[in-house]
Motif scaffolding. Structure first.
Motif, PDB file in Angstrom:
ATOM      1  N   LEU A 140       7.826  13.864 -16.739  1.00 48.97           N
ATOM      2  CA  LEU A 140       9.148  13.287 -16.488  1.00 48.97           C
ATOM      3  C   LEU A 140       9.083  11.765 -16.474  1.00 48.97           C
ATOM      4  CD1 LEU A 140      10.389  15.709 -13.677  1.00 48.97           C
ATOM      5  CD2 LEU A 140      11.347  15.517 -15.982  1.00 48.97           C
ATOM      6  N   THR A 141       8.017  11.232 -15.901  1.00 46.75           N
ATOM      7  CA  THR A 141       7.835   9.783 -15.859  1.00 46.75           C
ATOM      8  C   THR A 141       7.672   9.219 -17.261  1.00 46.75           C
ATOM      9  OG1 THR A 141       6.830   9.902 -13.655  1.00 46.75           O
ATOM     10  CG2 THR A 141       6.399   7.913 -14.940  1.00 46.75           C
ATOM     11  N   GLN A 142       6.900   9.914 -18.090  1.00 43.06           N
ATOM     12  CA  GLN A 142       6.719   9.476 -19.475  1.00 43.06           C
ATOM     13  C   GLN A 142       8.044   9.484 -20.234  1.00 43.06           C
ATOM     14  OE1 GLN A 142       3.726  12.153 -20.944  1.00 43.06           O
ATOM     15  NE2 GLN A 142       2.044  11.113 -19.884  1.00 43.06           N
TER      16      GLN A 142
ATOM     17  N   LYS B  10      14.710  14.330 -10.010  1.00 41.86           N
ATOM     18  CA  LYS B  10      13.843  15.510 -10.164  1.00 41.86           C
ATOM     19  C   LYS B  10      12.423  15.186  -9.723  1.00 41.86           C
ATOM     20  CE  LYS B  10      12.198  19.485 -11.425  1.00 41.86           C
ATOM     21  NZ  LYS B  10      12.246  20.584 -10.424  1.00 41.86           N
ATOM     22  N   ILE B  11      11.939  13.980 -10.069  1.00 43.73           N
ATOM     23  CA  ILE B  11      10.612  13.544  -9.622  1.00 43.73           C
ATOM     24  C   ILE B  11      10.568  13.500  -8.100  1.00 43.73           C
ATOM     25  CG2 ILE B  11       9.010  11.578  -9.574  1.00 43.73           C
ATOM     26  CD1 ILE B  11       9.961  10.931 -12.447  1.00 43.73           C
ATOM     27  N   ASP B  12      11.637  12.949  -7.502  1.00 40.29           N
ATOM     28  CA  ASP B  12      11.709  12.852  -6.041  1.00 40.29           C
ATOM     29  C   ASP B  12      11.736  14.240  -5.403  1.00 40.29           C
ATOM     30  OD1 ASP B  12      12.131  11.294  -3.536  1.00 40.29           O
ATOM     31  OD2 ASP B  12      14.074  12.313  -3.548  1.00 40.29           O
TER      32      ASP B  12
ATOM     33  N   SER C 247       0.815  -1.218   0.000  1.00 37.69           N
ATOM     34  CA  SER C 247       0.000   0.000   0.000  1.00 37.69           C
ATOM     35  C   SER C 247       0.845   1.264   0.000  1.00 37.69           C
ATOM     36  CB  SER C 247      -0.940   0.008   1.205  1.00 37.69           C
ATOM     37  OG  SER C 247      -0.200   0.045   2.417  1.00 37.69           O
ATOM     38  N   GLU C 248       2.151   1.134   0.170  1.00 37.04           N
ATOM     39  CA  GLU C 248       3.028   2.308   0.125  1.00 37.04           C
ATOM     40  C   GLU C 248       3.120   2.812  -1.320  1.00 37.04           C
ATOM     41  OE1 GLU C 248       3.580   3.119   3.062  1.00 37.04           O
ATOM     42  OE2 GLU C 248       3.489   1.218   4.127  1.00 37.04           O
ATOM     43  N   PRO C 249       3.598   4.042  -1.514  1.00 35.19           N
ATOM     44  CA  PRO C 249       3.648   4.621  -2.879  1.00 35.19           C
ATOM     45  C   PRO C 249       4.757   4.015  -3.736  1.00 35.19           C
ATOM     46  CG  PRO C 249       4.575   6.154  -1.274  1.00 35.19           C
ATOM     47  CD  PRO C 249       3.990   5.023  -0.485  1.00 35.19           C
ATOM     48  N   PHE C 250       4.495   2.829  -4.295  1.00 38.13           N
ATOM     49  CA  PHE C 250       5.472   2.145  -5.135  1.00 38.13           C
ATOM     50  C   PHE C 250       5.673   2.819  -6.482  1.00 38.13           C
ATOM     51  CE2 PHE C 250       5.730  -1.159  -2.076  1.00 38.13           C
ATOM     52  CZ  PHE C 250       6.828  -1.944  -2.408  1.00 38.13           C
ATOM     53  N   GLY C 251       4.925   3.867  -6.771  1.00 41.62           N
ATOM     54  CA  GLY C 251       5.131   4.600  -8.015  1.00 41.62           C
ATOM     55  C   GLY C 251       6.378   5.463  -7.980  1.00 41.62           C
ATOM     56  N   GLN C 252       6.989   5.622  -6.807  1.00 37.89           N
ATOM     57  CA  GLN C 252       8.214   6.396  -6.722  1.00 37.89           C
ATOM     58  C   GLN C 252       9.403   5.465  -6.491  1.00 37.89           C
ATOM     59  OE1 GLN C 252       6.694   8.810  -3.507  1.00 37.89           O
ATOM     60  NE2 GLN C 252       7.983   7.762  -1.989  1.00 37.89           N
ATOM     61  N   LYS C 253      10.605   5.953  -6.784  1.00 41.79           N
ATOM     62  CA  LYS C 253      11.779   5.078  -6.770  1.00 41.79           C
ATOM     63  C   LYS C 253      12.117   4.598  -5.363  1.00 41.79           C
ATOM     64  CE  LYS C 253      16.611   4.894  -8.296  1.00 41.79           C
ATOM     65  NZ  LYS C 253      17.699   5.645  -8.952  1.00 41.79           N
ATOM     66  N   TYR C 254      12.160   5.522  -4.421  1.00 40.91           N
ATOM     67  CA  TYR C 254      12.541   5.167  -3.052  1.00 40.91           C
ATOM     68  C   TYR C 254      11.356   5.242  -2.102  1.00 40.91           C
ATOM     69  CZ  TYR C 254      17.518   5.433  -4.241  1.00 40.91           C
ATOM     70  OH  TYR C 254      18.752   5.214  -4.796  1.00 40.91           O
ATOM     71  N   ILE C 255      11.314   4.321  -1.160  1.00 33.97           N
ATOM     72  CA  ILE C 255      10.328   4.364  -0.082  1.00 33.97           C
ATOM     73  C   ILE C 255      11.078   4.408   1.242  1.00 33.97           C
ATOM     74  CG2 ILE C 255       8.517   3.094   1.131  1.00 33.97           C
ATOM     75  CD1 ILE C 255       7.612   1.992  -1.538  1.00 33.97           C
ATOM     76  N   GLU C 256      10.896   5.506   1.944  1.00 31.23           N
ATOM     77  CA  GLU C 256      11.564   5.640   3.235  1.00 31.23           C
ATOM     78  C   GLU C 256      10.592   6.048   4.340  1.00 31.23           C
ATOM     79  OE1 GLU C 256      14.253   9.111   3.331  1.00 31.23           O
ATOM     80  OE2 GLU C 256      13.612   9.452   1.259  1.00 31.23           O
ATOM     81  N   LYS C 257       9.464   6.625   3.949  1.00 33.92           N
ATOM     82  CA  LYS C 257       8.431   6.978   4.926  1.00 33.92           C
ATOM     83  C   LYS C 257       7.238   6.060   4.717  1.00 33.92           C
ATOM     84  CE  LYS C 257       9.730  11.848   5.377  1.00 33.92           C
ATOM     85  NZ  LYS C 257       9.283  13.262   5.257  1.00 33.92           N
TER      86      LYS C 257
END
Length: 426
Positions: free
Chosen positions: A407-409, A167-169, A39-49
């Protein structure tokens, strides 16, 4: 020597499948180590929170499960299967995630992008039922990938793609700070009742003293069972705007769906949109035929979408005119309250909303139930002042989210060409 090698995932590093501590051991949960679930935001590269964290005690019990930074996580069950992310800090995952602790022979970031480029491979390798696909550890380890043989070349490719992700991060971090500002302002004004108020003029004013802590008059409301500012009223979520649902056109008729129709949003689309405040469209659009088939209605931009089942509580603001399936109870601003005020008031009521959920197969919240959730209704001038105060924040967040989409595209366009050698990095 060939530029490419064919390897199994087991050749790339050690795979660790996570585990969830027992609910009978609350001491295993704390604040030290992020506990990652699908359920964490896997759409972004890193998950730390993450929503939950484990304590040192909990990590000790899960021997061999602590993941070092730069590990590559892959969700391996259900509709979210095949999503990829990396750890930035030491973390633990639940059992629905297989993680590769990459060996020093390979670039972890390159492995991340390789798996991102092999989403279909991960999905197609799943066993289990259609409703609940599953990719277990043994099958996961045997998956075959074609990768660049040279670690330096791997790193060059990863560096190019990482610039875009950085840049997305950065945009995500800016938006998170903006969100914290807007949410703090809402809490300050409508939970603590310290909205700025000109006591001489008897009206809210953005540069004046905080109402309650400056001695503003409060009155006890027997319906809400608490004190609220004089002039405010009790109400329910129904007072915020029109609560609307949705439906699903028959999937047996392909003509009901199209690539360029009205955006049709499902709870799964909101799941994929986690980390964003706004949404433009989902995986499918519905056609004019689809509208006729299921008596759908279009909802204007600014509608606050709330998933009411499977799962309950995902939210987004419609950036354009949209429609939804039946898994929603959404709010169209028709009673003078702004989208911003509705968004935070509903979000602030999520605990009460989920408590009222019912159902045997899966939990669901009905419109009739939402209409019973009690809220305080501020004077219109206070709401107007708040809406003006957060307007630029919302606009900035919207622009940053759209920039991230572009940017993702761009990254996803470059990804396969870099991986197959069609484009090289010098």
């Amino acid at each position: 020597m060939s530029r490419f090698s064919t390897v199994t995932i087991s050749n790339i590093g050690a795979t660790i499948t996570g585990k969830t501590p027992s609910s009978d051991s609350p001491e295993d949960f704390g604040s030290e180590f992020p506990f990652v679930t699908p359920s964490e935001p896997f759409g972004q590269k890193y998950i730390e929170k993450t929503e939950r964290h484990l304590s040192k005690e909990g990590v000790k019990k899960l021997k061999g499960k602590l993941l070092p930074p730069e590990s590559v996580m892959v969700t391996c069950i259900g509709s979210a299967m095949g999503k990829i992310a990396m750890t930035r800090v030491p973390s633990i995952t639940n059992q629905q995630i297989n993680t590769i602790v990459v060996s020093d022979k390979h670039s972890p970031a390159y492995v991340y992008y390789t798996l991102l480029n092999n989403y279909k491979l991960l999905r197609n390798a799943a066993g289990g039922s259609t409703a609940l696909p599953l990719l277990n550890k043994s099958d996961f380890d045997l998956l075959t990938l074609i990768i660049h043989s040279n670690k330096e070349e791997q790193q060059k490719i990863a560096d190019v793609l990482s610039v875009l992700d950085a840049k997305i991060d950065c945009n995500n971090r800016i938006n998170a700070e903006l969100e914290a500002m807007a949410k703090t302002l809402y809490d300050y004004w409508f939970v603590q009742f310290d909205f700025p108020f000109d006591f001489a003029q008897g009206k809210p004013d953005a540069i004046c003293k905080p109402y309650k802590s400056s001695g503003g008059k409060m009155v006890y409301n027997p319906i809400l069972k608490r004190e609220i500012p004089v002039g405010w009223k009790d109400g329910t979520l129904d007072n915020l705007g029109q609560i609307v649902g949705g439906s699903t056109p028959s999937t047996k008729n392909p003509a009901n769906f199209t690539a360029n129709g009205t955006p049709w949003i499902t709870p799964n689309d909101l799941s994929n949109n986690q980390g964003n405040k706004f949404i433009t469209r989902g995986a499918q659009d519905v056609s004019n035929e689809g509208f006729k088939d299921s008596s759908l209605k279009k909802y204007p931009a600014g509608t606050v979408l709330l998933s009411s089942r499977a799962p309950i509580g995902y939210m987004a603001i419609a950036r354009t005119e949209v429609t939804t399936n039946q898994g929603f109870k959404s709010f169209t601003p028709t009673n003078g309250f702004s989208t911003a005020f509705i968004y935070y008031t509903v979000k602030n009521s999520l605990k009460a909303i989920t408590q009222y959920a019912s159902g045997s197969t899966f939990k669901e919240v009905s419109a009739s139930v939402l209409k019973t959730v009690k809220i305080s209704l501020p004077e219109p001038k206070v709401v107007d002042q708040f809406s003006k105060s957060v307007e630029l924040i919302f606009k900035r967040q919207d622009l940053l989210e759209q920039e991230n989409q572009h940017l993702t595209q761009l990254r996803d366009w470059l990804l396969p060409m870099l991986m197959n050698g069609q484009v090289t990095v010098k």
